[in-house]
Structure formats: C-alpha cells, structure tokens
Design an enzyme around this catalytic site. Structure first.
Site, PDB file in Angstrom:
ATOM      1  CE  LYS A 118      76.905  16.817  21.560  1.00 30.05           C
ATOM      2  NZ  LYS A 118      78.240  15.969  21.485  1.00 30.05           N
TER       3      LYS A 118
ATOM      4  NE  ARG B 243      73.327  11.436  23.494  1.00 29.96           N
ATOM      5  CZ  ARG B 243      73.971  12.380  24.075  1.00 29.96           C
ATOM      6  NH1 ARG B 243      73.389  13.617  24.494  1.00 29.96           N
ATOM      7  NH2 ARG B 243      75.454  12.283  24.256  1.00 29.96           N
TER       8      ARG B 243
ATOM      9  NE  ARG C 233      84.637  15.471  28.238  1.00 29.30           N
ATOM     10  CZ  ARG C 233      83.660  15.250  27.580  1.00 29.30           C
ATOM     11  NH1 ARG C 233      82.823  16.275  27.089  1.00 29.30           N
ATOM     12  NH2 ARG C 233      82.908  14.191  27.655  1.00 29.30           N
TER      13      ARG C 233
ATOM     14  NE  ARG D  13      81.322  13.363  30.667  1.00 26.52           N
ATOM     15  CZ  ARG D  13      80.752  13.889  29.634  1.00 26.52           C
ATOM     16  NH1 ARG D  13      80.780  15.097  29.507  1.00 26.52           N
ATOM     17  NH2 ARG D  13      79.912  13.255  28.953  1.00 26.52           N
TER      18      ARG D  13
ATOM     19  NE  ARG E 149      80.199   9.565  25.728  1.00 28.39           N
ATOM     20  CZ  ARG E 149      81.015  10.351  26.004  1.00 28.39           C
ATOM     21  NH1 ARG E 149      82.217  10.139  26.544  1.00 28.39           N
ATOM     22  NH2 ARG E 149      80.841  11.716  25.742  1.00 28.39           N
TER      23      ARG E 149
END
Ligand code: AP5
Length: 208
Positions: free
Chosen positions: A13, A88, A122, A155, A166
């Site tokens: 996203k 969300r 990532r 992260r 998550r």
C-alpha cells in the site's frame, strides 16, 4: 479523488501510494507514518502508542479517528487524498463516512506467503521513511539509504512474532471492511502480487 488503500500488512500500500500520489497529485496520508512520526518526535501521543505499534496491535479507535480527522482538515487534503492504513475497523469506517465522501476503496490482494516474504525483507530509512526490500528493491549500497547514506533498519513490527500477530489482527478486525465497502459499491480489487508498476497501472485503469 478521495481514495482509501485497504489490504493486509506488507501488501504494498505504501509503495504504490508513493507513486499514486504523484499520478493523482493528492497527498498520501498513512496512519502508520503519522504514528511513527509521533514516536520519533517523542510526543505525548508517540509515547502512548510506541509499545502498541511494536506489538502489532491496533491503536484505540478514538485516538486514531481524532488524528485522521485533524489531518483531513489540513489544506492539502481539500483536493483529495490517499488514506493508507485507515480505516482498519468498522468503527473507523463509520467515522470516516461522517467526515467525508469516498470515491473508491482499493483492495490490495496478496497471499500470506508473499506477505511474510515482503515484510521480513523490508528495510527502512528511519529519518526519511524510504522503504526498501532486501531482494525485491535493494538499496544501491547494502544496508544504507540511497540518498542520505544513513543505515537502514528493520521495523520492530517486521520481526517474526509481530508479523504473525499483525496478520491475525488484520483478519479479525480489518478484513471485514472488504464486505463493508463492497456493499457500499466502492471496492476496487487489485492483484498486489505483480511488480509495482503493474499494480499501479492496474489500479489506475480500474479507477478510470
Ligand atoms: P502501517 O504502517 O499502516 O502498517 P501496515 O498496514 O501493516 O502496512 P505496512 O506499512 O506494513 O505495509 P504496506 O502495505 O504499506 O507495504 P509496503 O509498501 O511497505 O501500521 C503500522 C501500525 O500502526 C499498525 O500495526 C498499528 O499499530 C498502527 N496503526 C496504523 N494505522 C492504524 C489504524 N487505522 N488503526 C489503529 N492502528 C493503526 O511494502 C512492503 C515491502 O514489500 C517493502 O519492502 C516493499 O519494498 C516491498 N514491495 C512492495 N510492493 C511490492 C511489489 N509489488 N513487488 C515486490 N515487492 C514489493
């Protein structure tokens, strides 16, 4: 154009939003980035949400809704926006309905295996927020940002335990929004497994 980007963590996203904002000339508003900026700035809100973000839980609706309402009231959001990571929950979606009218909700579809690959690889530049991937989008020089030369970090919520949590949170609290927005005839499905340029092109043509 008032857009929402919906999809599981790591679906791309933010990557697509950073290109789509130039295409549509509208701001990219990421609630994750807003929270991370508060944490970096050590604001009261940042201190309140730091542990929540690291664990992968959702920040309470009241806090998140107030932050988004304030951001949407800023001048640049008057010409349109891409909301990335908000809403969300159904409560957030209902609150958003009372703030503004949406043109479309883009649903980024990606399977669990790909999600885990993307999140675990990532790396980000802490000061600019620029995102890389160890395999799919590596920096020019290993471990450092292309422009600032700063060391890239992982992260906290991209560590394996947080990723699994998550995904559970997404399935329980956010996935119901797909039906919510399909019923409202706002949903546009996009195959997020393609290369970023192809995802953007598919989305732009679907929105047209
Ligand atoms: P947030 O930052 O919104 O996290 P997220 O939704 O989990 O999304 P991500 O940023 O992880 O993924 P993305 O889809 O943007 O993927 P990206 O483009 O980076 O939220 C973080 C936290 O903040 C939440 O857990 C919660 O605590 C809190 N929060 C935020 N909003 C909230 C809300 N509304 N309510 C309550 N709490 C909230 O891509 C991922 C990787 O894949 C990158 O390495 C990238 O290079 C690579 N990649 C991307 N696209 C492709 C592609 N097409 N092909 C190959 N690789 C790709």
């Amino acid at each position: 154009m008032n857009l929402v980007f919906l999809g599981p963590p790591g679906a791309g996203k933010g990557t697509i939003a950073s290109q789509a904002k130039k295409h549509f000339d509208i701001p990219h508003i990421s609630t994750g980035d807003l929270f991370r900026n508060h944490i970096k700035g050590e604001t009261t809100l940042g201190k309140q949400v730091k542990a929540i973000l690291a664990s992968g839980d959702l920040v309470p609706d009241t806090i998140t809704i107030a932050m988004v309402e304030q951001r949407l009231a800023e001048a640049d959001a008057k010409k349109g926006f891409i909301l990335d990571g908000f809403p969300r929950t159904i409560a957030q979606a209902e609150a958003l309905n009372s703030m503004t009218k949406l043109d479309a909700v883009v649903n980024f579809e990606l399977d669990r295996e790909q999600i885990i690959k993307r999140l675990s690889g990532r790396r980000v530049c802490k000061s600019t927020g620029r995102t890389y991937h160890l395999v799919f989008d590596p920096p020019k020089r290993e471990g450092v940002d292309d422009e600032t030369g700063e060391a890239l970090i992982q992260r906290d919520d991209d560590k394996p335990e947080a990723i699994a949590h998550r995904l559970d949170v997404y399935l329980k609290q956010t996935e119901p929004l797909i039906a919510f927005y399909r019923n409202a005839k706002l949903l546009v499905d996009v195959d997020a497994s393609l290369a970023p340029e192809a995802v953007l092109a598919e989305m732009v043509s679907a929105l047209a």
